[in-house]
Each structure stands twice: as C-alpha cells, then as structure tokens.
Design a protein around this motif. Structure first.
Motif, mmCIF file in Angstrom:
data_model
loop_
_atom_site.group_PDB
_atom_site.id
_atom_site.type_symbol
_atom_site.label_atom_id
_atom_site.label_comp_id
_atom_site.label_asym_id
_atom_site.label_seq_id
_atom_site.Cartn_x
_atom_site.Cartn_y
_atom_site.Cartn_z
ATOM 1 N N GLN A 1 0.924 -0.987 -0.070
ATOM 2 C CA GLN A 1 -0.045 0.051 0.057
ATOM 3 C C GLN A 1 1.068 1.400 -0.095
ATOM 4 N N SER A 2 2.168 1.118 0.360
ATOM 5 C CA SER A 2 2.826 2.417 0.069
ATOM 6 C C SER A 2 3.162 2.924 -1.353
ATOM 7 N N ILE A 3 2.973 1.940 -2.369
ATOM 8 C CA ILE A 3 2.976 2.255 -3.591
ATOM 9 C C ILE A 3 1.881 2.834 -3.928
ATOM 10 N N VAL A 4 1.783 4.145 -4.617
ATOM 11 C CA VAL A 4 0.851 5.111 -5.114
ATOM 12 C C VAL A 4 0.107 4.360 -6.010
ATOM 13 N N GLY A 5 -1.113 4.169 -6.148
ATOM 14 C CA GLY A 5 -2.105 3.473 -7.084
ATOM 15 C C GLY A 5 -2.390 1.639 -6.511
ATOM 16 N N THR B 1 -6.282 -4.284 -3.468
ATOM 17 C CA THR B 1 -5.304 -4.446 -4.657
ATOM 18 C C THR B 1 -4.476 -5.143 -4.029
ATOM 19 N N ALA B 2 -3.938 -4.699 -2.806
ATOM 20 C CA ALA B 2 -2.627 -5.480 -1.950
ATOM 21 C C ALA B 2 -3.182 -6.782 -1.591
ATOM 22 N N SER B 3 -4.485 -6.990 -1.277
ATOM 23 C CA SER B 3 -4.940 -8.208 -0.763
ATOM 24 C C SER B 3 -4.855 -9.080 -1.954
ATOM 25 N N ARG B 4 -5.388 -8.528 -3.224
ATOM 26 C CA ARG B 4 -5.666 -9.362 -4.562
ATOM 27 C C ARG B 4 -4.248 -9.933 -4.900
ATOM 28 N N ILE B 5 -3.293 -9.125 -4.730
ATOM 29 C CA ILE B 5 -1.780 -9.244 -5.368
ATOM 30 C C ILE B 5 -1.231 -10.454 -4.438
ATOM 31 N N LEU B 6 -1.326 -10.289 -3.109
ATOM 32 C CA LEU B 6 -1.102 -11.470 -2.214
ATOM 33 C C LEU B 6 -1.486 -12.744 -2.549
ATOM 34 N N ALA B 7 -2.867 -12.321 -2.737
ATOM 35 C CA ALA B 7 -3.778 -13.855 -2.709
ATOM 36 C C ALA B 7 -3.571 -14.377 -4.141
ATOM 37 N N GLU B 8 -3.228 -13.712 -5.267
ATOM 38 C CA GLU B 8 -3.239 -14.482 -6.533
ATOM 39 C C GLU B 8 -1.499 -14.792 -6.843
ATOM 40 N N ALA B 9 -0.764 -13.853 -6.439
ATOM 41 C CA ALA B 9 0.530 -13.947 -6.598
ATOM 42 C C ALA B 9 1.563 -14.755 -5.572
ATOM 43 N N GLY B 10 0.754 -14.875 -4.262
ATOM 44 C CA GLY B 10 1.550 -15.541 -3.113
ATOM 45 C C GLY B 10 2.760 -14.857 -2.607
ATOM 46 N N ASP B 11 3.719 -15.363 -2.450
ATOM 47 C CA ASP B 11 5.058 -14.654 -1.984
ATOM 48 C C ASP B 11 5.814 -14.339 -2.927
ATOM 49 N N LEU B 12 5.664 -12.930 -3.528
ATOM 50 C CA LEU B 12 6.357 -12.474 -4.625
ATOM 51 C C LEU B 12 7.998 -12.920 -4.446
ATOM 52 N N THR B 13 8.444 -12.827 -3.397
ATOM 53 C CA THR B 13 9.971 -12.989 -3.349
ATOM 54 C C THR B 13 10.493 -14.379 -3.619
ATOM 55 N N ARG B 14 9.685 -15.434 -3.900
ATOM 56 C CA ARG B 14 10.062 -16.695 -4.335
ATOM 57 C C ARG B 14 10.600 -16.685 -5.726
ATOM 58 N N ALA C 1 -2.334 4.860 -10.984
ATOM 59 C CA ALA C 1 -0.875 5.115 -10.987
ATOM 60 C C ALA C 1 -0.144 5.788 -11.968
ATOM 61 N N LYS C 2 -0.789 5.302 -13.293
ATOM 62 C CA LYS C 2 -0.203 6.146 -14.424
ATOM 63 C C LYS C 2 -0.464 7.765 -14.214
ATOM 64 N N GLN C 3 -1.615 8.184 -13.451
ATOM 65 C CA GLN C 3 -1.963 9.410 -13.361
ATOM 66 C C GLN C 3 -1.443 10.046 -12.171
ATOM 67 N N HIS C 4 -0.898 9.271 -11.027
ATOM 68 C CA HIS C 4 -0.765 9.766 -9.798
ATOM 69 C C HIS C 4 0.515 9.557 -9.223
ATOM 70 N N ALA D 1 1.916 -1.963 -20.078
ATOM 71 C CA ALA D 1 3.329 -1.707 -19.500
ATOM 72 C C ALA D 1 3.214 -0.960 -18.249
ATOM 73 N N ALA D 2 2.088 -0.291 -17.824
ATOM 74 C CA ALA D 2 2.060 0.363 -16.583
ATOM 75 C C ALA D 2 1.603 -0.879 -15.507
ATOM 76 N N MET D 3 0.840 -1.787 -16.083
ATOM 77 C CA MET D 3 0.632 -2.881 -15.230
ATOM 78 C C MET D 3 1.829 -3.654 -14.862
ATOM 79 N N ARG D 4 2.586 -3.931 -15.957
ATOM 80 C CA ARG D 4 3.987 -4.439 -15.586
ATOM 81 C C ARG D 4 4.742 -3.940 -14.456
ATOM 82 N N LYS D 5 5.139 -2.627 -14.847
ATOM 83 C CA LYS D 5 5.691 -1.598 -13.927
ATOM 84 C C LYS D 5 5.253 -1.868 -12.401
ATOM 85 N N LEU D 6 3.789 -1.604 -12.413
ATOM 86 C CA LEU D 6 3.323 -1.658 -10.904
ATOM 87 C C LEU D 6 3.648 -3.071 -10.234
ATOM 88 N N LEU D 7 3.582 -4.054 -10.976
ATOM 89 C CA LEU D 7 3.836 -5.436 -10.610
ATOM 90 C C LEU D 7 5.467 -5.462 -10.007
#
Length: 330
Positions: A199-203, A208-221, A270-273, A297-303
């Motif tokens: 949530q520290s990332i603007v956008g 959305t943070a919950s969805r990213i964790l739920a669908e991607a799991g531990d990103l650091t893997r 995020a593309k706007q703010h 590309a913005a979706m990819r950058k955000l991820l």
C-alpha cells in the motif's frame, strides 16, 4: 517403472489417464473432495509405485485436486495450459476429447518431466486469503449485475423490492468479507507487513494489495521482477516474420489472469498519480506506443514495483524509483 498420470480438468469432472507399463488406463471422477479420494483409491488399485501427476493450471478448478494429490504424496506438475497446447500442436493431435486430452497431458509429462518444476502448495494463510479475496470478487460481481438490472428500470414493484433487498444483502456480505480479510491479515503478521508495504505504492490500495498477495503468493520466491511479470502474463510478445510481417507488440497473456485483472484499474490510477509511473508512461507515449500498450506496460511496472518493495522490505520511494529511471551519462 515410473508411470505418468494426466488429468484433464473441467469444472465438474476430472478425466484421468495413466501411462505405465501397460496400455493407458482411464477413468473419470467428480471434481470434488469425494472425487479426489476416489482418484487416490483408483491409483492405489493400479499397483504402480512411482506415479507423477500432471494437470493444467486452471485456477480454482485445478488448485484443489493438485493440493489433494500433493497431500497424498504424489509428485505433481501444475503446468501452464499454453505449454500443453503447444505440445499438442507439435504432436499433430487431431482428437479433442477429455480422455484424449488426459492421455496427451500424461505424454507431455513423460516427455518434459526433467524440465518441469514440481508443484508446491501455497502457505495455508495465503490459501485462506485467496479464498476470501475470490469470494469478495464474486460478491462484487453479483452486486454489479443486480445494480445493472435495477438501473434498467421497468420492473414490477415486487421485483424492484426484491432487487433492492438483494443488493442490501450483498452489501452486508461484502462488508463482512472485507472485515474477515482485515482480521486475517492482522492475525498473520508477515502477511500484514507485506500488505502494508504494497500500500506504500501510489496506486495500490488495500483491496488491490490483498488481491496481489492472494493471487501471486510470496512474490519474493521469484528470482527477479521479470519472472514475476512473466508469471502474470505481462511480458511483451513480439510478432515478426521476414521484412513484411510486422505486427504490434502485445502482452503475452500466458499467465495468471486473475492477477492481471487485479492490476488493470490500479495501473490506470498509478499512471496518473504515481511519479514513477507518470514518467515511465510519458516516455512510452513519446515513443509512439498505443494507449492500450501503455496501460499494459504500466501494469507490468506496477507489479515490478510491488516485487521491489517486498524483496527489499522497504516502503516505496518515488525518488529512488525515478533515480533508477534516469539514463546514466557517459
């Protein structure tokens, strides 16, 4: 001698084919917990000690059976459907039935076992979060459908009252599910910390943070940010042949569709703010990229930014992100 079990997954059934010393043995079971128990018993009755299981990654339809077979101590491969489709083309497969697809998947596992990564189930806390988030999404889809019906108008009073009551009920269910997600994150400090970092990332907001964790799991893997983008199907796919066929670069879309959906509207915000996304997208626009390509590309950058904050354990720093984008002087 090792045997290979191919499973063609559908919403309600699992078509199964076992390749071993004998000719393929086939069966079909319901795609339910009771069906998984029947499948394990059927495998036991085949008297084959070394069985490798392969099935396509089809989200909710394949997750449960993969987990059940993993818990039954089978080695499981959960494979991107595009890889199976490519293998089918290479084998000139002409028959398209569920049993035939199960045999094809088993043959694919036999041919590619050395190059595949065995399935590893997500952490139970992540599994529960995924269930809650997907339930929330289903409720919100139902609510939007009912709002659309309500806005169409022309309903008898009894129908209008029923629609209003159903929407009110869904509102309560959504609020309760959001509360359960919040309580779940609070009850698992590591998940809660990752949720806060995202949530520290603007956008990126709480949902959305919950969805990213739920669908991607531990990103650091993942080994790097590019691997995360590939997992979501957000890497560019170029198409060219010779000097005359040059098509516009598109997203590969070979990856987690739920994760892509979770990033679409946040990327537009995020593309706007978000200063990093603003600068990134402005450069792409100057190069003449189409608006849809810029959003992808913005979706990819955000991820990739999400991967960065979770891998570093530090909140998003726009100044640092902009500094990394600045071309180095010779």
């Amino acid at each position: 001698m090792p045997a290979f079990l191919g499973i063609d997954v559908a919403k309600d059934t699992l078509a199964v084919a076992l390749l071993g010393p004998k000719s393929p043995r086939k069966t079909s079971v319901p795609n339910t917990p009771a069906g998984y128990a029947r499948l394990v018993q059927w495998l036991t009755n085949q008297h084959v000690s070394d069985v490798t299981v392969c099935l396509e990654a089809t989200g909710t339809y394949s997750d449960d059976v993969a987990l059940a077979l993993h818990d039954a101590h089978y080695r499981v491969f959960l494979v991107n459907p595009a890889r199976i489709a490519a293998y089918a083309k290479s084998q000139l497969a002409r028959t398209k039935t569920d049993p035939a697809d199960a045999v094809l998947i088993a043959r694919y596992a036999h041919a590619e076992a050395a190059s595949l990564t065995p399935y590893s189930p997500p952490d139970p806390a992540l599994r529960e979060l995924r269930g809650l988030v997907r339930h929330l999404d289903a409720l919100q889809l139902q609510r939007q459908a009912e709002l659309n019906r309500q806005a169409a108008g022309g309903h008898p009073s009894a129908v209008a009252e029923a629609l209003a009551a159903h929407i009110a009920f869904l509102d309560k269910q959504i609020a309760e599910t959001l509360r359960q997600i919040s309580d779940h994150l609070e009850g698992h400090p590591e998940l809660g910390k990752q949720h806060e970092l995202l949530q520290s990332i603007v956008g990126i907001g709480s949902i959305t943070a919950s969805r990213i964790l739920a669908e991607a799991g531990d990103l650091t893997r993942f080994r790097d940010a590019r691997a995360v983008a590939a997992y979501a199907g957000l890497t560019p796919r170029q198409y060219s042949s010779g000097t005359s066929v040059q098509r516009r670069t598109r997203l590969s879309k070979i990856g987690n569709a739920s994760l892509r959906r979770a990033l679409f509207f946040p990327a537009i915000v995020a593309k706007q703010h978000n200063p990093v996304l603003q600068a990134f997208c402005a450069r792409l626009a100057e190069r003449g990229l189409a608006p849809k390509a810029i959003v992808g590309a913005a979706m990819r950058k955000l991820l990739q930014l999400a991967y960065g904050v979770l891998a570093s354990g530090r909140p998003f720093d726009a100044a640092l992100g902009l500094a990394h984008m600045t071309p180095k002087r010779a």
